[in-house]
Design a protein around this motif. Structure first.
Motif, PDB file in Angstrom:
ATOM      1  N   ASN A 174       0.850  -1.186   0.000  1.00 38.80           N
ATOM      2  CA  ASN A 174       0.000   0.000   0.000  1.00 38.80           C
ATOM      3  C   ASN A 174       0.890   1.242   0.000  1.00 38.80           C
ATOM      4  OD1 ASN A 174       0.834   0.405   2.785  1.00 38.80           O
ATOM      5  ND2 ASN A 174      -0.620  -1.235   3.303  1.00 38.80           N
ATOM      6  N   ASP A 175       0.261   2.406   0.180  1.00 35.60           N
ATOM      7  CA  ASP A 175       1.005   3.668   0.154  1.00 35.60           C
ATOM      8  C   ASP A 175       1.342   4.190   1.562  1.00 35.60           C
ATOM      9  OD1 ASP A 175       0.975   3.905  -2.657  1.00 35.60           O
ATOM     10  OD2 ASP A 175      -1.077   4.673  -2.602  1.00 35.60           O
ATOM     11  N   VAL A 176       1.102   3.370   2.576  1.00 36.33           N
ATOM     12  CA  VAL A 176       1.222   3.848   3.953  1.00 36.33           C
ATOM     13  C   VAL A 176       2.640   4.305   4.296  1.00 36.33           C
ATOM     14  CG1 VAL A 176       1.080   3.146   6.377  1.00 36.33           C
ATOM     15  CG2 VAL A 176      -0.747   2.536   4.794  1.00 36.33           C
ATOM     16  N   LYS A 177       3.645   3.626   3.765  1.00 33.76           N
ATOM     17  CA  LYS A 177       5.031   3.919   4.144  1.00 33.76           C
ATOM     18  C   LYS A 177       5.662   5.041   3.323  1.00 33.76           C
ATOM     19  CE  LYS A 177       4.802   0.577   7.130  1.00 33.76           C
ATOM     20  NZ  LYS A 177       4.641   0.843   8.564  1.00 33.76           N
ATOM     21  N   GLY A 178       4.904   5.630   2.416  1.00 33.55           N
ATOM     22  CA  GLY A 178       5.373   6.826   1.723  1.00 33.55           C
ATOM     23  C   GLY A 178       6.397   6.598   0.626  1.00 33.55           C
ATOM     24  N   HIS A 179       6.402   5.419   0.021  1.00 34.87           N
ATOM     25  CA  HIS A 179       7.341   5.176  -1.074  1.00 34.87           C
ATOM     26  C   HIS A 179       7.172   6.196  -2.198  1.00 34.87           C
ATOM     27  CE1 HIS A 179       7.102   1.217   0.935  1.00 34.87           C
ATOM     28  NE2 HIS A 179       8.312   0.991   0.464  1.00 34.87           N
ATOM     29  N   ASP A 180       5.911   6.455  -2.544  1.00 36.13           N
ATOM     30  CA  ASP A 180       5.642   7.376  -3.660  1.00 36.13           C
ATOM     31  C   ASP A 180       6.113   8.795  -3.330  1.00 36.13           C
ATOM     32  OD1 ASP A 180       3.616   7.389  -1.678  1.00 36.13           O
ATOM     33  OD2 ASP A 180       2.180   8.309  -3.048  1.00 36.13           O
ATOM     34  N   VAL A 181       5.933   9.213  -2.082  1.00 34.26           N
ATOM     35  CA  VAL A 181       6.369  10.550  -1.658  1.00 34.26           C
ATOM     36  C   VAL A 181       7.879  10.692  -1.815  1.00 34.26           C
ATOM     37  CG1 VAL A 181       6.576  12.111   0.325  1.00 34.26           C
ATOM     38  CG2 VAL A 181       4.425  10.898  -0.097  1.00 34.26           C
ATOM     39  N   LEU A 182       8.613   9.683  -1.386  1.00 33.08           N
ATOM     40  CA  LEU A 182      10.069   9.755  -1.457  1.00 33.08           C
ATOM     41  C   LEU A 182      10.561   9.695  -2.901  1.00 33.08           C
ATOM     42  CD1 LEU A 182      12.730  10.013  -0.079  1.00 33.08           C
ATOM     43  CD2 LEU A 182      12.656   7.580   0.506  1.00 33.08           C
TER      44      LEU A 182
END
Length: 208
Positions: A39-47
């Motif tokens: 999912n997007d919870v760990k912020g991969h896309d943000v980083l």
């Protein structure tokens, strides 16, 4: 009486010496560790977006993601769309804690834009090997990092600005490295065992 101790335990040989970023040259290697990429919870896309912006601003930065899951391909595609696929490493799941530690040691900065967390072991592990850390003010993370290193999970520009500020200041990175080791030392095995012993001693005295 009241007492507390963490279930996170680090052995003495896990820790490494503080770093000297005045000696750093070349690419700055950012690392993010989260076994679950479902999912997007760990912020991969943000980083990934932050690193793309940093590179567009001329900063020599790359990122390593440790972990795997259903969304890995989506994150790989995002890196490709943003033109930074050659600067983003996806290791998959690593088979041992020692290999994760080695990846942390090879890195320069730990960045973790998580949206939900308990008291994350991975942040403490990064701190224990002297990595400066940037994360978010969720759940237990403020117990580990000062406010200036806690950013809103989805604020890409804030992560860009903070990463850029830190890598441009070797002295600040050195200070963070030393301080993070000191904080992580509170979770070293023998210290936590002493807390457990104190707890049970007090408990037994009450029962008597």
């Amino acid at each position: 009486f009241e007492s507390y101790y963490s279930t996170i335990v680090l052995k003495k040989d896990y820790f490494s010496a503080a770093r000297d970023y005045h000696k750093h040259s070349g690419t700055y290697r950012v690392i993010h560790v989260a076994n679950n990429m479902n999912n997007d919870v760990k912020g991969h896309d943000v980083l990934i977006r932050a690193v793309a912006k940093l590179r567009n601003q001329g900063e020599d930065v790359e990122v390593c993601f440790v972990g795997d899951g259903r969304k890995r391909k989506e994150f790989e595609n995002l890196a490709s769309e943003l033109g930074i696929r050659d600067h983003v490493e996806f290791t998959g799941l690593l088979p041992s804690a020692e290999q994760v530690r080695e990846k942390l040691i090879q890195s320069d900065l730990f960045v973790f834009p998580t949206k939900a967390e308990g008291l994350p072991r991975v942040v403490i592990e990064a701190m224990a090997v002297g990595l400066p850390c940037i994360s978010t003010p969720v759940n237990g993370i403020p117990e580990l990092l000062d406010d200036e290193f806690l950013l809103e999970p989805t604020d890409v520009d804030a992560f860009v600005k903070k990463i850029k500020t830190m890598i441009s200041s070797p002295e600040q990175m050195n200070i963070c490295s030393r301080k993070n080791i000191d904080v992580a030392c509170q979770y070293e095995a023998s210290k936590l065992q002493n807390k457990r012993n104190e707890f049970y001693t007090q408990l037994v005295s009450l029962v008597k």
